[in-house]
Design a protein around this motif. Structure first.
Motif, PDB file in Angstrom:
ATOM      1  N   LEU A 225       0.807  -1.224   0.000  1.00 50.86           N
ATOM      2  CA  LEU A 225       0.000   0.000   0.000  1.00 50.86           C
ATOM      3  C   LEU A 225       0.836   1.267   0.000  1.00 50.86           C
ATOM      4  N   ALA A 226       2.124   1.158   0.293  1.00 48.40           N
ATOM      5  CA  ALA A 226       2.947   2.345   0.487  1.00 48.40           C
ATOM      6  C   ALA A 226       2.984   3.231  -0.751  1.00 48.40           C
ATOM      7  N   ALA A 227       3.042   2.627  -1.936  1.00 47.77           N
ATOM      8  CA  ALA A 227       3.139   3.428  -3.153  1.00 47.77           C
ATOM      9  C   ALA A 227       1.876   4.264  -3.371  1.00 47.77           C
ATOM     10  N   LEU A 228       0.709   3.678  -3.145  1.00 47.87           N
ATOM     11  CA  LEU A 228      -0.543   4.404  -3.327  1.00 47.87           C
ATOM     12  C   LEU A 228      -0.698   5.493  -2.267  1.00 47.87           C
ATOM     13  N   ALA A 229      -0.301   5.190  -1.029  1.00 50.53           N
ATOM     14  CA  ALA A 229      -0.350   6.219   0.017  1.00 50.53           C
ATOM     15  C   ALA A 229       0.639   7.333  -0.292  1.00 50.53           C
ATOM     16  N   GLY A 230       1.819   6.966  -0.786  1.00 53.49           N
ATOM     17  CA  GLY A 230       2.799   7.978  -1.158  1.00 53.49           C
ATOM     18  C   GLY A 230       2.309   8.857  -2.286  1.00 53.49           C
ATOM     19  N   ALA A 231       1.561   8.274  -3.240  1.00 56.90           N
ATOM     20  CA  ALA A 231       0.993   9.066  -4.332  1.00 56.90           C
ATOM     21  C   ALA A 231      -0.006  10.081  -3.796  1.00 56.90           C
ATOM     22  N   ALA A 232      -0.762   9.695  -2.772  1.00 56.91           N
ATOM     23  CA  ALA A 232      -1.681  10.649  -2.146  1.00 56.91           C
ATOM     24  C   ALA A 232      -0.906  11.798  -1.518  1.00 56.91           C
ATOM     25  N   GLY A 233       0.234  11.493  -0.901  1.00 58.53           N
ATOM     26  CA  GLY A 233       1.069  12.540  -0.335  1.00 58.53           C
ATOM     27  C   GLY A 233       1.651  13.451  -1.399  1.00 58.53           C
ATOM     28  N   GLU A 234       2.019  12.877  -2.530  1.00 53.77           N
ATOM     29  CA  GLU A 234       2.564  13.696  -3.615  1.00 53.77           C
ATOM     30  C   GLU A 234       1.504  14.621  -4.202  1.00 53.77           C
ATOM     31  N   ARG A 235       0.279  14.140  -4.318  1.00 45.91           N
ATOM     32  CA  ARG A 235      -0.803  15.005  -4.812  1.00 45.91           C
ATOM     33  C   ARG A 235      -1.027  16.169  -3.859  1.00 45.91           C
ATOM     34  N   LEU A 236      -0.943  15.904  -2.570  1.00 46.03           N
ATOM     35  CA  LEU A 236      -1.080  16.969  -1.587  1.00 46.03           C
ATOM     36  C   LEU A 236       0.061  17.973  -1.712  1.00 46.03           C
TER      37      LEU A 236
END
Length: 369
Positions: A225-236
């Motif tokens: 899940l880390a990659a998808l959670a990290g993508a959410a952080g990058e969008r932020l």
């Protein structure tokens, strides 16, 4: 502003897979059903009970309010997780659930939003006019004999402060109260109708199924899940980078005041990107909850930034309500002037919240993984 990455910092985060997402969604679905049961037991709805849930009582207004808040909380978290981790979920089911949960959360939140907006504006009028501050619990009693939607008493023992207001401010407060109380009453009725509707029954049934079975894709249990959670952080991070933080550093934003008092009733163009950042920050917080479960480390930066964005949202909506009231036909010049001052005050609050967000975001760091 320097780019700051919000990827999870726990070195074991990469080992967290779709099974953790399933556990999180089941837990949130269980919380949803528990809140729904409490809401119905405490008299939160009118009409026939939904299929498979307890009947409706007539007592426990405060418990009903808490239950409605818990319903919104769970609905937001389920919907947000479906958005962030949608590649790991059945696409058709996820795309069908998300708008329904957003509809439910938005509908249940309207009454509280109007109540909080009225409270904020009346307290601001008291402050601007030099009146002694009133308790937030007495705002509903500022007009004699008024009862809140749902039958709650108006609080007849509350101390009145209107006598110290100017004539314009008193009339402005009365106008705002009429408009926002009407909106609140309508929102209350809309929520009751929604909770008794077949649309809501369908959502509740699907959440009940989610509490026992999560429709993951075949590959999800072995996918990190880390990659998808990290993508959410990058969008932020990208959305924050695009914010006009230089403007937010100024103590007075005249452009915002001019737009708000114009005849154009559309939302303020400066506020949209900030509301989007607030949404993205919330999505990232939920992603962290999925990754870490109940052991998510406290991120003071995210907490303080989120609080600033909540204040920004509240102030911008209050300013819009004051501007809308100022467009009411045939109000007196004194009333219009008081509403203009109130609008300017709330736009100052917007600027202050933006500055607070800027300080929280730029002065605290998040380590890269």
């Amino acid at each position: 502003m320097a780019q700051q990455h919000l990827d999870p910092t726990d070195p074991t985060a990469g080992a967290v897979t779709g099974d953790a997402l399933a556990r999180y969604l089941r837990a949130q679905a269980t919380e949803f059903l528990r809140a729904l049961r409490l809401h119905r037991e405490t008299g939160g709805t009118a009409g026939a009970p939904a299929r498979g849930y307890p009947g409706v009582g007539n007592d426990g207004a405060e418990e009903s309010v808490d239950a409605a808040r818990a319903l919104r909380r769970s609905a937001r978290r389920i919907s947000g997780s479906l958005h962030t981790f949608r590649p790991l979920l059945d696409a058709g089911w996820s795309e069908e659930m998300r708008p329904e949960l957003a509809w439910l959360s938005g509908t249940l939140g309207l009454e509280h939003a109007y109540e909080a907006r009225l409270e904020r504006l009346l307290l601001a009028l008291h402050r601007l006019s030099g009146a002694t501050a009133v308790s937030v619990r007495t705002v509903d009693a500022l007009v004699a004999g008024r009862a809140a939607p749902g039958g709650r008493p108006a609080g007849a023992t509350a101390t009145r402060e209107r006598g110290s207001l100017t004539v314009g401010a008193a009339k402005a407060g009365a106008l705002l109260e009429r408009q926002l109380t009407l909106a609140r009453t309508r929102a209350h009725s809309t929520a009751l109708q929604a909770l008794g509707s077949s649309r809501f029954h369908a959502v509740a049934d699907k959440v009940a199924l989610l509490a026992s079975e999560v429709p993951l894709t075949p590959a999800a249990p072995a996918t990190g899940l880390a990659a998808l959670a990290g993508a959410a952080g990058e969008r932020l991070t990208d959305a924050v980078t695009a914010l006009p933080l230089v403007t937010a550093g100024h103590p007075y934003n005249a452009e915002a005041l001019v737009h708000g008092l114009s005849a154009d009733p559309s939302p303020h163009p400066q506020d949209g990107p900030w509301h989007q950042v607030r949404l993205l920050l919330r999505l990232y917080r939920y992603a962290r909850e999925v990754l870490y479960g109940g052991d998510a480390p406290l991120d003071v930066r995210l907490l303080t930034a989120g609080q600033a964005l909540n204040r920004h949202r509240d102030a911008s909506e209050a300013a819009a309500a004051a501007a809308q009231a100022a467009r009411t036909p045939r109000i007196t010049p004194a009333t219009a002037y008081a509403l203009g001052v109130l609008h300017a005050d709330q736009r100052h609050e917007v600027e202050a919240a933006r500055f607070a967000f800027q300080q929280a975001w730029q002065t605290q760091t998040v380590d890269a993984p």
